[in-house]
Design a protein around this motif. Sequence first.
Motif, PDB file in Angstrom:
ATOM      1  N   ALA A   1      84.181  25.023  71.996  1.00 29.77           N
ATOM      2  CA  ALA A   1      85.397  24.807  72.783  1.00 29.77           C
ATOM      3  C   ALA A   1      86.573  25.600  72.220  1.00 29.77           C
ATOM      4  CB  ALA A   1      85.740  23.318  72.827  1.00 29.77           C
ATOM      5  N   ARG A   2      86.589  25.847  70.919  1.00 32.35           N
ATOM      6  CA  ARG A   2      87.660  26.633  70.296  1.00 32.35           C
ATOM      7  C   ARG A   2      87.469  28.133  70.513  1.00 32.35           C
ATOM      8  NH1 ARG A   2      86.960  22.713  66.168  1.00 32.35           N
ATOM      9  NH2 ARG A   2      85.654  24.149  65.001  1.00 32.35           N
ATOM     10  N   GLY A   3      86.395  28.519  71.195  1.00 33.08           N
ATOM     11  CA  GLY A   3      86.167  29.933  71.454  1.00 33.08           C
ATOM     12  C   GLY A   3      85.593  30.683  70.274  1.00 33.08           C
ATOM     13  N   GLN A   4      84.951  29.985  69.355  1.00 35.63           N
ATOM     14  CA  GLN A   4      84.419  30.600  68.146  1.00 35.63           C
ATOM     15  C   GLN A   4      82.935  30.921  68.227  1.00 35.63           C
ATOM     16  OE1 GLN A   4      85.734  27.214  65.678  1.00 35.63           O
ATOM     17  NE2 GLN A   4      86.870  28.723  64.488  1.00 35.63           N
ATOM     18  N   ALA A   5      82.325  30.765  69.391  1.00 33.26           N
ATOM     19  CA  ALA A   5      80.866  30.865  69.466  1.00 33.26           C
ATOM     20  C   ALA A   5      80.402  31.853  70.523  1.00 33.26           C
ATOM     21  CB  ALA A   5      80.274  29.486  69.743  1.00 33.26           C
ATOM     22  N   GLU A   6      79.218  32.390  70.270  1.00 33.31           N
ATOM     23  CA  GLU A   6      78.545  33.276  71.211  1.00 33.31           C
ATOM     24  C   GLU A   6      77.094  32.829  71.317  1.00 33.31           C
ATOM     25  OE1 GLU A   6      80.268  37.655  70.663  1.00 33.31           O
ATOM     26  OE2 GLU A   6      79.486  36.798  68.800  1.00 33.31           O
ATOM     27  N   LEU A   7      76.501  33.120  72.462  1.00 33.71           N
ATOM     28  CA  LEU A   7      75.081  32.833  72.703  1.00 33.71           C
ATOM     29  C   LEU A   7      74.353  34.120  73.028  1.00 33.71           C
ATOM     30  CD1 LEU A   7      75.286  29.730  75.069  1.00 33.71           C
ATOM     31  CD2 LEU A   7      74.251  29.767  72.791  1.00 33.71           C
ATOM     32  N   THR A   8      73.094  34.195  72.600  1.00 30.64           N
ATOM     33  CA  THR A   8      72.264  35.298  73.059  1.00 30.64           C
ATOM     34  C   THR A   8      71.759  34.946  74.445  1.00 30.64           C
ATOM     35  OG1 THR A   8      70.286  34.337  72.039  1.00 30.64           O
ATOM     36  CG2 THR A   8      71.484  35.996  70.753  1.00 30.64           C
ATOM     37  N   CYS A   9      71.605  35.944  75.286  1.00 28.62           N
ATOM     38  CA  CYS A   9      71.084  35.735  76.635  1.00 28.62           C
ATOM     39  C   CYS A   9      69.561  35.741  76.557  1.00 28.62           C
ATOM     40  CB  CYS A   9      71.581  36.835  77.565  1.00 28.62           C
ATOM     41  SG  CYS A   9      73.361  36.807  77.794  1.00 28.62           S
ATOM     42  N   SER A  10      68.977  34.572  76.657  1.00 32.38           N
ATOM     43  CA  SER A  10      67.521  34.432  76.631  1.00 32.38           C
ATOM     44  C   SER A  10      67.162  33.018  77.075  1.00 32.38           C
ATOM     45  CB  SER A  10      66.966  34.709  75.237  1.00 32.38           C
ATOM     46  OG  SER A  10      67.295  33.673  74.343  1.00 32.38           O
ATOM     47  N   CYS A  11      65.863  32.776  77.240  1.00 30.41           N
ATOM     48  CA  CYS A  11      65.437  31.432  77.640  1.00 30.41           C
ATOM     49  C   CYS A  11      65.634  30.428  76.505  1.00 30.41           C
ATOM     50  CB  CYS A  11      63.992  31.443  78.129  1.00 30.41           C
ATOM     51  SG  CYS A  11      62.812  31.959  76.892  1.00 30.41           S
ATOM     52  N   GLU A  12      65.667  30.890  75.276  1.00 29.22           N
ATOM     53  CA  GLU A  12      65.983  30.059  74.107  1.00 29.22           C
ATOM     54  C   GLU A  12      67.165  30.701  73.400  1.00 29.22           C
ATOM     55  OE1 GLU A  12      65.090  27.157  73.105  1.00 29.22           O
ATOM     56  OE2 GLU A  12      63.403  26.840  74.444  1.00 29.22           O
TER      57      GLU A  12
ATOM     58  N   PRO B   1      76.727  36.149  82.702  1.00 33.06           N
ATOM     59  CA  PRO B   1      75.372  36.665  82.498  1.00 33.06           C
ATOM     60  C   PRO B   1      75.417  37.902  81.604  1.00 33.06           C
ATOM     61  CG  PRO B   1      75.896  36.485  84.850  1.00 33.06           C
ATOM     62  CD  PRO B   1      77.151  36.223  84.087  1.00 33.06           C
ATOM     63  N   GLY B   2      74.307  38.197  80.989  1.00 33.14           N
ATOM     64  CA  GLY B   2      74.210  39.393  80.157  1.00 33.14           C
ATOM     65  C   GLY B   2      72.787  39.903  80.131  1.00 33.14           C
ATOM     66  N   ARG B   3      72.615  41.045  79.505  1.00 35.98           N
ATOM     67  CA  ARG B   3      71.271  41.595  79.337  1.00 35.98           C
ATOM     68  C   ARG B   3      70.500  40.738  78.344  1.00 35.98           C
ATOM     69  NH1 ARG B   3      74.697  45.436  78.338  1.00 35.98           N
ATOM     70  NH2 ARG B   3      74.047  45.600  76.165  1.00 35.98           N
ATOM     71  N   ARG B   4      69.206  40.719  78.484  1.00 39.99           N
ATOM     72  CA  ARG B   4      68.363  39.943  77.574  1.00 39.99           C
ATOM     73  C   ARG B   4      68.670  40.330  76.126  1.00 39.99           C
ATOM     74  NH1 ARG B   4      61.974  38.903  78.176  1.00 39.99           N
ATOM     75  NH2 ARG B   4      61.850  37.420  76.474  1.00 39.99           N
ATOM     76  N   GLY B   5      68.991  39.320  75.321  1.00 40.17           N
ATOM     77  CA  GLY B   5      69.310  39.514  73.915  1.00 40.17           C
ATOM     78  C   GLY B   5      70.769  39.816  73.628  1.00 40.17           C
ATOM     79  N   GLU B   6      71.557  40.084  74.663  1.00 34.51           N
ATOM     80  CA  GLU B   6      72.980  40.384  74.463  1.00 34.51           C
ATOM     81  C   GLU B   6      73.731  39.136  74.032  1.00 34.51           C
ATOM     82  OE1 GLU B   6      76.792  42.042  77.064  1.00 34.51           O
ATOM     83  OE2 GLU B   6      74.856  41.739  78.052  1.00 34.51           O
ATOM     84  N   LEU B   7      74.688  39.316  73.126  1.00 35.13           N
ATOM     85  CA  LEU B   7      75.568  38.218  72.724  1.00 35.13           C
ATOM     86  C   LEU B   7      76.742  38.146  73.696  1.00 35.13           C
ATOM     87  CD1 LEU B   7      75.948  38.431  68.840  1.00 35.13           C
ATOM     88  CD2 LEU B   7      75.132  36.490  70.162  1.00 35.13           C
ATOM     89  N   VAL B   8      76.974  36.969  74.249  1.00 32.85           N
ATOM     90  CA  VAL B   8      78.114  36.752  75.139  1.00 32.85           C
ATOM     91  C   VAL B   8      78.854  35.499  74.673  1.00 32.85           C
ATOM     92  CG1 VAL B   8      76.991  37.868  77.110  1.00 32.85           C
ATOM     93  CG2 VAL B   8      76.787  35.409  76.819  1.00 32.85           C
ATOM     94  N   PRO B   9      80.143  35.412  74.966  1.00 33.26           N
ATOM     95  CA  PRO B   9      80.884  34.212  74.575  1.00 33.26           C
ATOM     96  C   PRO B   9      80.236  32.953  75.167  1.00 33.26           C
ATOM     97  CG  PRO B   9      82.383  35.931  75.303  1.00 33.26           C
ATOM     98  CD  PRO B   9      80.995  36.397  75.635  1.00 33.26           C
ATOM     99  N   ALA B  10      80.329  31.879  74.425  1.00 35.59           N
ATOM    100  CA  ALA B  10      79.796  30.588  74.865  1.00 35.59           C
ATOM    101  C   ALA B  10      80.948  29.701  75.317  1.00 35.59           C
ATOM    102  CB  ALA B  10      79.035  29.913  73.722  1.00 35.59           C
ATOM    103  N   LYS B  11      80.626  28.768  76.216  1.00 35.05           N
ATOM    104  CA  LYS B  11      81.627  27.812  76.685  1.00 35.05           C
ATOM    105  C   LYS B  11      81.017  26.418  76.722  1.00 35.05           C
ATOM    106  CE  LYS B  11      80.500  28.120  81.579  1.00 35.05           C
ATOM    107  NZ  LYS B  11      80.983  28.361  82.926  1.00 35.05           N
ATOM    108  N   VAL B  12      81.890  25.436  76.646  1.00 36.49           N
ATOM    109  CA  VAL B  12      81.479  24.050  76.851  1.00 36.49           C
ATOM    110  C   VAL B  12      81.538  23.812  78.355  1.00 36.49           C
ATOM    111  CG1 VAL B  12      82.021  21.635  76.388  1.00 36.49           C
ATOM    112  CG2 VAL B  12      82.370  23.338  74.603  1.00 36.49           C
ATOM    113  N   THR B  13      80.489  23.277  78.910  1.00 34.16           N
ATOM    114  CA  THR B  13      80.437  22.989  80.348  1.00 34.16           C
ATOM    115  C   THR B  13      81.227  21.710  80.646  1.00 34.16           C
ATOM    116  OG1 THR B  13      78.461  21.641  80.159  1.00 34.16           O
ATOM    117  CG2 THR B  13      78.131  24.026  80.502  1.00 34.16           C
ATOM    118  N   ASP B  14      81.405  21.438  81.917  1.00 31.10           N
ATOM    119  CA  ASP B  14      82.064  20.185  82.310  1.00 31.10           C
ATOM    120  C   ASP B  14      81.291  18.990  81.753  1.00 31.10           C
ATOM    121  OD1 ASP B  14      84.043  21.566  83.660  1.00 31.10           O
ATOM    122  OD2 ASP B  14      83.090  21.333  85.623  1.00 31.10           O
ATOM    123  N   ALA B  15      79.962  19.050  81.822  1.00 36.65           N
ATOM    124  CA  ALA B  15      79.135  17.958  81.277  1.00 36.65           C
ATOM    125  C   ALA B  15      79.332  17.838  79.770  1.00 36.65           C
ATOM    126  CB  ALA B  15      77.663  18.188  81.604  1.00 36.65           C
ATOM    127  N   GLY B  16      79.475  18.972  79.100  1.00 36.52           N
ATOM    128  CA  GLY B  16      79.708  18.957  77.654  1.00 36.52           C
ATOM    129  C   GLY B  16      81.053  18.351  77.307  1.00 36.52           C
TER     130      GLY B  16
END
Length: 92
Positions: free
Chosen positions: A21-32, A62-77
């Motif tokens: 939520a503080r904008g400090q995180a990124e996720l890789t684009c993949s199924c895991e 969205p991003g390319r497979r394996g690309e790092l993109v910023p992460a967000k907290v969803t409404d459910a989160g």
Amino acid sequence: MSAEDDDELNHRERATLRAVARGQAELTCSCEPDLFVEGLAFSDQLTAHSLVHRGLIAPVRPGRRGELVPAKVTDAGRTALNGSTTVSTTAA
């Protein structure tokens, strides 16, 4: 452990959601997707995977497979986080 307990966030999950939520995180684009916090691989990828699969965090775009993109907290989160503890979260 009851089904209700499964829906509650543990300390690590709450802390992870706050970091995202503080904008400090990124996720890789993949199924895991793997989580990175402040540029470093998060040490508990099982927690990261669980938060993604439960729909509590997601990539901001969205991003390319394996690309790092910023992460967000969803409404459910945000709902889960606010139901567990009162924190200030700002959108990144």
